[in-house]
Design an enzyme around this catalytic site. Structure first.
Site, mmCIF file in Angstrom:
data_model
loop_
_atom_site.group_PDB
_atom_site.id
_atom_site.type_symbol
_atom_site.label_atom_id
_atom_site.label_comp_id
_atom_site.label_asym_id
_atom_site.label_seq_id
_atom_site.Cartn_x
_atom_site.Cartn_y
_atom_site.Cartn_z
ATOM 1 N N GLY A 150 0.865 -1.191 0.000
ATOM 2 C CA GLY A 150 0.000 0.000 0.000
ATOM 3 C C GLY A 150 0.890 1.226 0.000
ATOM 4 O O GLY A 150 1.705 1.414 0.914
ATOM 5 N N ASN B 38 -1.041 7.404 1.575
ATOM 6 C CA ASN B 38 -0.457 8.344 2.542
ATOM 7 C C ASN B 38 0.322 7.625 3.637
ATOM 8 O O ASN B 38 1.443 7.996 3.983
ATOM 9 C CB ASN B 38 -1.571 9.167 3.201
ATOM 10 N N PHE B 39 -0.286 6.587 4.201
ATOM 11 C CA PHE B 39 0.311 5.892 5.340
ATOM 12 C C PHE B 39 1.555 5.109 4.904
ATOM 13 O O PHE B 39 2.655 5.279 5.458
ATOM 14 C CB PHE B 39 -0.749 4.959 5.938
ATOM 15 N N ASN C 173 -12.117 -3.684 3.497
ATOM 16 C CA ASN C 173 -10.697 -3.843 3.831
ATOM 17 C C ASN C 173 -10.337 -5.283 4.187
ATOM 18 O O ASN C 173 -9.200 -5.706 3.958
ATOM 19 C CB ASN C 173 -10.308 -2.878 4.954
ATOM 20 N N ASN D 121 -7.612 -0.535 8.719
ATOM 21 C CA ASN D 121 -8.743 -0.527 9.663
ATOM 22 C C ASN D 121 -9.941 -1.328 9.168
ATOM 23 O O ASN D 121 -10.100 -1.484 7.958
ATOM 24 C CB ASN D 121 -9.187 0.933 9.883
ATOM 25 N N ARG E 258 -1.257 10.114 21.172
ATOM 26 C CA ARG E 258 -2.337 11.122 21.176
ATOM 27 C C ARG E 258 -2.693 11.524 22.605
ATOM 28 O O ARG E 258 -2.849 12.703 22.911
ATOM 29 C CB ARG E 258 -3.564 10.554 20.456
ATOM 30 N N HIS F 133 -8.606 -0.680 18.764
ATOM 31 C CA HIS F 133 -8.409 0.656 18.181
ATOM 32 C C HIS F 133 -9.733 1.132 17.588
ATOM 33 O O HIS F 133 -9.922 1.177 16.384
ATOM 34 C CB HIS F 133 -7.327 0.574 17.100
HETATM 35 N N1 NAD Z 1 -3.902 1.474 12.659
HETATM 36 C C1 NAD Z 1 -3.978 2.782 12.679
HETATM 37 O O1 NAD Z 1 -3.750 3.401 13.705
HETATM 38 C C2 NAD Z 1 -4.256 3.548 11.418
HETATM 39 C C3 NAD Z 1 -3.921 4.914 11.333
HETATM 40 C C4 NAD Z 1 -4.162 5.578 10.130
HETATM 41 C C5 NAD Z 1 -4.732 4.902 9.046
HETATM 42 N N2 NAD Z 1 -5.050 3.588 9.189
HETATM 43 C C6 NAD Z 1 -5.612 2.818 8.079
HETATM 44 O O2 NAD Z 1 -4.599 2.577 7.104
HETATM 45 C C7 NAD Z 1 -5.201 2.356 5.823
HETATM 46 C C8 NAD Z 1 -4.488 3.193 4.764
HETATM 47 O O3 NAD Z 1 -4.615 4.569 5.033
HETATM 48 P P1 NAD Z 1 -3.997 5.659 4.032
HETATM 49 O O4 NAD Z 1 -4.080 6.954 4.736
HETATM 50 O O5 NAD Z 1 -2.681 5.210 3.502
HETATM 51 O O6 NAD Z 1 -5.047 5.628 2.839
HETATM 52 P P2 NAD Z 1 -4.766 6.016 1.287
HETATM 53 O O7 NAD Z 1 -6.100 6.130 0.636
HETATM 54 O O8 NAD Z 1 -3.833 7.154 1.211
HETATM 55 O O9 NAD Z 1 -4.010 4.728 0.712
HETATM 56 C C9 NAD Z 1 -4.661 3.501 0.632
HETATM 57 C C10 NAD Z 1 -3.772 2.515 -0.079
HETATM 58 O O10 NAD Z 1 -4.483 1.284 -0.170
HETATM 59 C C11 NAD Z 1 -4.516 0.857 -1.522
HETATM 60 N N3 NAD Z 1 -5.772 0.184 -1.829
HETATM 61 C C12 NAD Z 1 -7.010 0.689 -1.689
HETATM 62 N N4 NAD Z 1 -7.912 -0.198 -2.156
HETATM 63 C C13 NAD Z 1 -7.213 -1.279 -2.583
HETATM 64 C C14 NAD Z 1 -7.568 -2.517 -3.183
HETATM 65 N N5 NAD Z 1 -8.841 -2.819 -3.430
HETATM 66 N N6 NAD Z 1 -6.588 -3.392 -3.482
HETATM 67 C C15 NAD Z 1 -5.294 -3.079 -3.257
HETATM 68 N N7 NAD Z 1 -4.901 -1.919 -2.709
HETATM 69 C C16 NAD Z 1 -5.847 -1.033 -2.373
HETATM 70 C C17 NAD Z 1 -4.392 2.135 -2.359
HETATM 71 O O11 NAD Z 1 -3.886 1.842 -3.665
HETATM 72 C C18 NAD Z 1 -3.411 2.932 -1.503
HETATM 73 O O12 NAD Z 1 -2.084 2.498 -1.789
HETATM 74 C C19 NAD Z 1 -6.692 2.708 6.021
HETATM 75 O O13 NAD Z 1 -7.434 1.533 6.173
HETATM 76 C C20 NAD Z 1 -6.706 3.520 7.301
HETATM 77 O O14 NAD Z 1 -7.949 3.458 7.962
HETATM 78 C C21 NAD Z 1 -4.817 2.920 10.335
HETATM 79 O O1 LMR Z 2 -9.179 7.398 12.442
HETATM 80 C C1 LMR Z 2 -8.947 6.694 11.470
HETATM 81 O O2 LMR Z 2 -9.846 6.294 10.717
HETATM 82 C C2 LMR Z 2 -7.530 6.350 11.097
HETATM 83 C C3 LMR Z 2 -6.739 5.820 12.235
HETATM 84 O O3 LMR Z 2 -7.333 4.690 12.821
HETATM 85 C C4 LMR Z 2 -6.438 6.848 13.282
HETATM 86 O O4 LMR Z 2 -6.708 6.610 14.454
HETATM 87 O O5 LMR Z 2 -5.887 7.902 12.900
#
Ligand code: NAD
Ligand code: LMR
Length: 319
Positions: free
Chosen positions: A11, A14-15, A98, A123, A154, A178
Site C-alpha cells: 500500500g 499516505n500511510f 478492507n 482498519n 495522542r 483501536h
Molecule cells: N492502525 C492505525 O492506527 C491507522 C492509522 C491511520 C490509518 N489507518 C488505516 O490505514 C489504511 C491506509 O490509510 P492511508 O491513509 O494510507 O489511505 P490512502 O487512501 O492514502 O491509501 C490507501 C492505499 O491502499 C490501496 N488500496 C485501496 N484499495 C485497494 C484494493 N482494493 N486493493 C489493493 N490496494 C488497495 C491504495 O492503492 C493505496 O495504496 C486505512 O485503512 C486507514 O484506515 C490505520
Molecule cells: O481514524 C482513522 O480512521 C484512522 C486511524 O485509525 C487513526 O486513528 O488515525
C-alpha cells in the site's frame, strides 16, 4: 555479500509512503520495498525516497515491487493497503471492504514471504490483524497490529495541551481495540515519572480520555478526504525498528490473545515486548475492576465484527 534487512510496505498511499520515508530517513534497514497496485506510482515514490536517502547520507535503498514475488525474503511486511474512512464514517464501516484487501495480501505474504513478521495497520485494525493471522497461519508473535503506540501518543499530546509542559516526557498507556471502545489508562500514565492524577483533576483527565478516543475522528473531520498518517507512520516505524534492532521494549500492540487478560482466540491491544522475533511476550498488568470491564467491552466489539465475517463465510477457502 551479506544479505541486508528488507522491509516491505504494502500500500503506497499516505500511510504506506510515510512509513517508507521514515524508515529511509532513519537508515533503518538495507532495503525498503513498496508494493502498490500502480507499479509506476510505486516506482516514482521509490526513486524519490532513495534520492532523499542519499541526501540524508543514509544507506537505505527503496525499490518498487513489480509483482508479489518481489516481496520474497522480507524480514518484515507492513500491510497498509485499504480504504481510509472519511467524515461521518466509523472505522468499522470499512470492515468488509478492507477485510478482502487484507486477505488478498495476507495470502501473498504466506506464499512469498513465509518467514516474515507482519505488521497490520489497515482498519478496523484489530479485525484486520485477526484476518492476517488467520489467513497467513503464522504464529501470533509474527502478526501484530499497530494502534496502541499511536493512541498513547495522542493521549500524551492531549495531556501536554492541558499542562502546557512536559512534552516528550509523558508516558501514556492505552489498551484494548483501536476503536470507539479503546481503553486509555490514566492510572498507568506519568509525566517524568509523576502520576497524572497528581497533576490534573478527575474532570480534566476525563476530557483527555474522551479526546484520545476521538483522536482519529478529529483528524478525519479536519482533513476531509482521509485519515491521519504522520503519527500513525511514526508509530509503525517504532515497531519496525524495535524488531530490526531487537530492542525488547514494551509497546501496546494488537495481538491474538492466548490466555491473556482472560481471553483467547481474539485480537486486542495489550502491552507486548517487541524484539527480533516480533511480539515476543505479552506483558500482564494488574487491572482494576473498572479497567477490566472496559477492556471486556472493547474485546466484545472486536468479537462482534469477527463474528460478522464468519457469518459471511469470509474465512472459507473459496470465499
Ligand atoms: N492502525 C492505525 O492506527 C491507522 C492509522 C491511520 C490509518 N489507518 C488505516 O490505514 C489504511 C491506509 O490509510 P492511508 O491513509 O494510507 O489511505 P490512502 O487512501 O492514502 O491509501 C490507501 C492505499 O491502499 C490501496 N488500496 C485501496 N484499495 C485497494 C484494493 N482494493 N486493493 C489493493 N490496494 C488497495 C491504495 O492503492 C493505496 O495504496 C486505512 O485503512 C486507514 O484506515 C490505520
Ligand atoms: O481514524 C482513522 O480512521 C484512522 C486511524 O485509525 C487513526 O486513528 O488515525
Amino acid at each position: 555479500m551479506a544479505k541486508g534487512r528488507k522491509v516491505t510496505i504494502i500500500g503506497t498511499g499516505n500511510f504506506g509512503s510515510t512509513v517508507a520515508f521514515i524508515l529511509a530517513m532513519n537508515g533503518a534497514c538495507h532495503n525498503v520495498v513498496l508494493r502498490g497496485r500502480d507499479v509506476n506510482k510505486a516506482r516514482g515514490k521509490a526513486l524519490d525516497m532513495s534520492q532523499a536517502a542519499n541526501a540524508a547520507r543514509q544507506h537505505t535503498v527503496v525499490k518498487a515491487a513489480r509483482g508479489p514475488e518481489d516481496i520474497a525474503g522480507s524480514d518484515i511486511v507492513v500491510i497498509t493497503a485499504g480504504a481510509p474512512r472519511t467524515p461521518g464514517m466509523s472505522r468499522d464501516d470499512l470492515l468488509t471492504k478492507n477485510a478482502a484487501i487484507v486477505k488478498k495480501y495476507a495470502q501473498e505474504i504466506k506464499e512469498y514471504a513465509p518467514e516474515s513478521i507482519v505488521i497490520v495497520v489497515s482498519n478496523p485494525l484489530d479485525v484486520m490483524t485477526y484476518v492476517a493471522q488467520k489467513v497467513t497461519g503464522f504464529p501470533r508473535e509474527r502478526v501484530l497490529g499497530m494502534a496502541g503506540i499511536l493512541d498513547a501518543a495522542r493521549m500524551a499530546h492531549f495531556i501536554y495541551e492541558k499542562l502546557e509542559y512536559g512534552a516528550g516526557q509523558i508516558r501514556a498507556t492505552v489498551m484494548g481495540g483501536h476503536g470507539d471502545t479503546m481503553v486509555p489508562l490514566p492510572k498507568f500514565t506519568t509525566v517524568a515519572g509523576v502520576p497524572i492524577e497528581d497533576l490534573l483533576d478527575a474532570e480534566q483527565i476525563g476530557e483527555i480520555v474522551q479526546k484520545t478516543r476521538n483522536g482519529g475522528a478529529e483528524i478525519v473531520n479536519l482533513l476531509g478526504d482521509g485519515s491521519a498518517y504522520y503519527a500513525p507512520a511514526k508509530s509503525t516505524a517504532i515497531m519496525v525498528e524495535s524488531m530490526l534492532r531487537d530492542t525488547k521494549q514494551i509497546h501496546s500492540c494488537a495481538i491474538m490473545l492466548e490466555n491473556d487478560y482472560g481471553y483467547s482466540g481474539i485480537v486486542s491491544g495489550v502491552p507486548v515486548m517487541i524484539g527480533a522475533g516480533g511480539g515476543e511476550e505479552v506483558i500482564h498488568m494488574t487491572l482494576k475492576p473498572l479497567q477490566q470491564e472496559r477492556f471486556a467491552k472493547s474485546v466484545a466489539a472486536v468479537q462482534e465484527m469477527v463474528d460478522k465475517l464468519y457469518e459471511l463465510k469470509f474465512f472459507d477457502e473459496e470465499a
